[in-house]
Design an enzyme around this catalytic site. Structure first.
Site, PDB file in Angstrom:
ATOM      1  N   SER A   1      10.516   7.272  54.746  1.00 53.15           N
ATOM      2  CA  SER A   1       9.443   6.882  55.668  1.00 53.15           C
ATOM      3  C   SER A   1       8.145   7.585  55.317  1.00 53.15           C
ATOM      4  CB  SER A   1       9.868   7.289  57.083  1.00 53.15           C
ATOM      5  OG  SER A   1       8.769   7.201  57.963  1.00 53.15           O
TER       6      SER A   1
ATOM      7  N   TYR B   1      12.075  13.826  63.032  1.00 56.09           N
ATOM      8  CA  TYR B   1      12.398  12.582  62.319  1.00 56.09           C
ATOM      9  C   TYR B   1      11.892  12.642  60.878  1.00 56.09           C
ATOM     10  CZ  TYR B   1      11.998   7.889  60.552  1.00 56.09           C
ATOM     11  OH  TYR B   1      12.070   6.800  59.722  1.00 56.09           O
TER      12      TYR B   1
ATOM     13  N   LYS C   1      14.015  12.826  57.133  1.00 54.37           N
ATOM     14  CA  LYS C   1      13.864  11.885  56.018  1.00 54.37           C
ATOM     15  C   LYS C   1      13.540  12.633  54.734  1.00 54.37           C
ATOM     16  CE  LYS C   1      15.126   8.130  57.754  1.00 54.37           C
ATOM     17  NZ  LYS C   1      16.257   7.372  57.160  1.00 54.37           N
TER      18      LYS C   1
HETATM   19  C1  WQD Z   1       0.674   2.520  65.193  1.00 52.23           C
HETATM   20  C2  WQD Z   1      -0.708   2.856  65.738  1.00 52.23           C
HETATM   21  C3  WQD Z   1      -0.684   4.352  67.625  1.00 52.23           C
HETATM   22  C4  WQD Z   1       1.046   1.523  70.523  1.00 52.23           C
HETATM   23  C5  WQD Z   1       5.704   5.286  63.537  1.00 52.23           C
HETATM   24  C6  WQD Z   1       6.426   6.386  62.864  1.00 52.23           C
HETATM   25  C7  WQD Z   1       6.652   6.051  61.429  1.00 52.23           C
HETATM   26  C8  WQD Z   1       7.360   4.727  61.298  1.00 52.23           C
HETATM   27  C9  WQD Z   1       6.614   3.680  62.020  1.00 52.23           C
HETATM   28  C10 WQD Z   1       9.762   4.909  61.224  1.00 52.23           C
HETATM   29  C11 WQD Z   1      -0.853   4.336  66.101  1.00 52.23           C
HETATM   30  C12 WQD Z   1      -1.260   3.005  67.994  1.00 52.23           C
HETATM   31  C13 WQD Z   1       0.579   2.137  69.369  1.00 52.23           C
HETATM   32  C14 WQD Z   1       0.146   1.210  71.563  1.00 52.23           C
HETATM   33  C15 WQD Z   1      -1.640   2.127  70.254  1.00 52.23           C
HETATM   34  N1  WQD Z   1       8.681   4.778  61.852  1.00 52.23           N
HETATM   35  N2  WQD Z   1      -0.752   2.425  69.241  1.00 52.23           N
HETATM   36  N3  WQD Z   1      -1.178   1.514  71.378  1.00 52.23           N
HETATM   37  O1  WQD Z   1       3.059   5.994  64.873  1.00 52.23           O
HETATM   38  O2  WQD Z   1       2.002   4.779  62.915  1.00 52.23           O
HETATM   39  O3  WQD Z   1       4.413   5.178  62.956  1.00 52.23           O
HETATM   40  O4  WQD Z   1       6.418   4.084  63.373  1.00 52.23           O
HETATM   41  O5  WQD Z   1       9.956   5.153  60.071  1.00 52.23           O
HETATM   42  O6  WQD Z   1       7.391   7.048  60.860  1.00 52.23           O
HETATM   43  O7  WQD Z   1       5.664   7.573  62.956  1.00 52.23           O
HETATM   44  O8  WQD Z   1       3.515   3.524  64.471  1.00 52.23           O
HETATM   45  O9  WQD Z   1       3.527   1.439  65.747  1.00 52.23           O
HETATM   46  O10 WQD Z   1       3.881   3.629  66.979  1.00 52.23           O
HETATM   47  O11 WQD Z   1       1.632   3.104  66.078  1.00 52.23           O
HETATM   48  O12 WQD Z   1      -2.859   2.409  70.139  1.00 52.23           O
HETATM   49  O13 WQD Z   1       0.498   0.684  72.628  1.00 52.23           O
HETATM   50  O14 WQD Z   1      -0.891   2.139  66.970  1.00 52.23           O
HETATM   51  O15 WQD Z   1      -1.404   5.387  68.244  1.00 52.23           O
HETATM   52  O16 WQD Z   1      -2.150   4.720  65.765  1.00 52.23           O
HETATM   53  P1  WQD Z   1       3.161   4.975  63.844  1.00 52.23           P
HETATM   54  P2  WQD Z   1       3.229   2.881  65.883  1.00 52.23           P
END
Ligand code: WQD
Length: 323
Positions: free
Chosen positions: A117, A141, A145
């Site tokens: 990841s 997490y 990984k």
């Molecule tokens: C994306 C962006 C949020 C929801 C995570 C893990 C990563 C991988 C993928 C597994 C961020 C923003 C989100 C909302 C928002 N997982 N957001 N409003 O955090 O980039 O990655 O998932 O392997 O390891 O860390 O993904 O989809 O949670 O967020 O503004 O209602 O959307 O702050 O900037 P993230 P995400």
């Protein structure tokens, strides 16, 4: 080659299974069905129900199906949950691959494609993250990984295993509505859920040092993730002993939360809804975008799908599930 796909009944795993089958590979699914669904496994593909912590069952699955390589996807994957339950994450995501490697070495199965990841990088301070960007994970997490990668690389050196660790960036979309992600843990489904509840989608912070102030990520279609696994499986088939590849799997293009939310609203036919800007979510890096050069060079692979494909197909999946 005959491939055991752990986690093959899950969201990403089911897409990988299809890509391997369509590519002419022989496949067996191994899944504990804790979050996976048996009906995601295609007809004709055997399913072994079991835990990645069950060494004897892994060995019999490998022997019974003459497995020569493993695609190890089964894992726990929620960042927030990993902070609350680090022991469980280390058990599943580190003891899991260790148990698997023991079974593989005992049975002579010596090819391994591992789901890693972009979380291994933590808060990278670069425009494009390369595989040589320092890894400073910010959550248990991400740590698990990274430790999983180290374990695999050490086993490759010591036991001649050929391995590829694929560092996924932000996975989205579905090949078919019934294969869509059922979890609501990432931006796209979280926006759908808010809309369904009649609430405004949330933007977690708009004061980051990015062009529009919202976080930038590299979103990649799950079908592209799947085709990268097929390419990695083929690359390992003829690779010399001890090969240990580490590859970013992204598009190399950044999209901001604001841009994503606007596109999602359009696809959902809710352009009149105004997103609500809230506090920053703790631990979110401003920008995480892959350099995908190494995957292209090593695998001859590039992503083919764009944001519209990802969001449209995720929306079809959401509507299918909530019909
Ligand atoms: C994306 C962006 C949020 C929801 C995570 C893990 C990563 C991988 C993928 C597994 C961020 C923003 C989100 C909302 C928002 N997982 N957001 N409003 O955090 O980039 O990655 O998932 O392997 O390891 O860390 O993904 O989809 O949670 O967020 O503004 O209602 O959307 O702050 O900037 P993230 P995400």
């Amino acid at each position: 080659m005959s491939w055991l796909v752990t986690g093959g009944a899950g969201y990403i795993g089911a897409h990988v299974v299809r890509a391997l089958v369509d590519g002419g590979e022989s496949v067996v699914v191994y899944d504990d069905l804790s979050t996976g669904c048996a009906d995601r496994v295609p007809a004709g593909v055997p399913l072994v129900v079991g835990s990645v912590l069950d060494g004897p069952l892994l060995e019999s699955a490998i022997r019974d199906h003459a497995v020569t390589g493993v695609v190890h996807i089964a894992a726990k994957k929620q960042v927030g949950e990993s902070v609350e339950q680090p022991l469980r994450y280390y058990r599943e995501n580190v003891t899991g691959p260790e148990t698997l490697l023991e079974a593989m070495t005992a049975c002579g199965a010596d090819r391994l494609v591992f789901s890693s990841s972009a979380a291994v990088y933590g808060m990278p301070d670069v425009d494009l993250v390369t595989e040589d960007t320092p890894c400073l994970p910010m959550s248990p997490y991400g740590e698990t990984k990274l430790v999983g990668e180290w374990l695999i690389n050490a086993a490759a050196r010591a036991h001649g295993i050929r391995a590829a660790s694929l560092r996924y960036f932000n996975v989205a979309g579905a090949a078919a509505p019934e294969l869509a992600d059922t979890g609501v843990f990432n931006l796209i489904p979280m926006v759908f859920e808010r809309l369904e509840a009649g609430e405004a989608p949330r933007v977690f912070g708009d004061d980051y040092a990015t062009p529009d102030g919202t976080c930038v990520r590299d979103y990649i279609h799950v079908q592209d993730i799947a085709s990268a696994h097929l390419a990695a499986a083929r690359r390992l088939t003829d690779a010399p002993e001890g090969t240990a590849l580490t590859l970013n799997i992204g598009r190399g293009e950044g999209s901001s939360v604001r841009e994503m939310v606007d596109r999602i609203l359009k696809v959902a036919g809710k352009e009149d809804v105004a997103p609500q800007v809230t506090e920053r979510r703790p631990g979110d890096p401003a920008r995480v975008v892959a350099s995908a050069d190494r995957a292209r060079e090593e695998l001859g692979w590039t992503a083919r799908h764009g944001l519209d494909d990802m969001i449209d197909s995720a929306w079809q999946g959401w509507r299918h599930r909530n019909r």
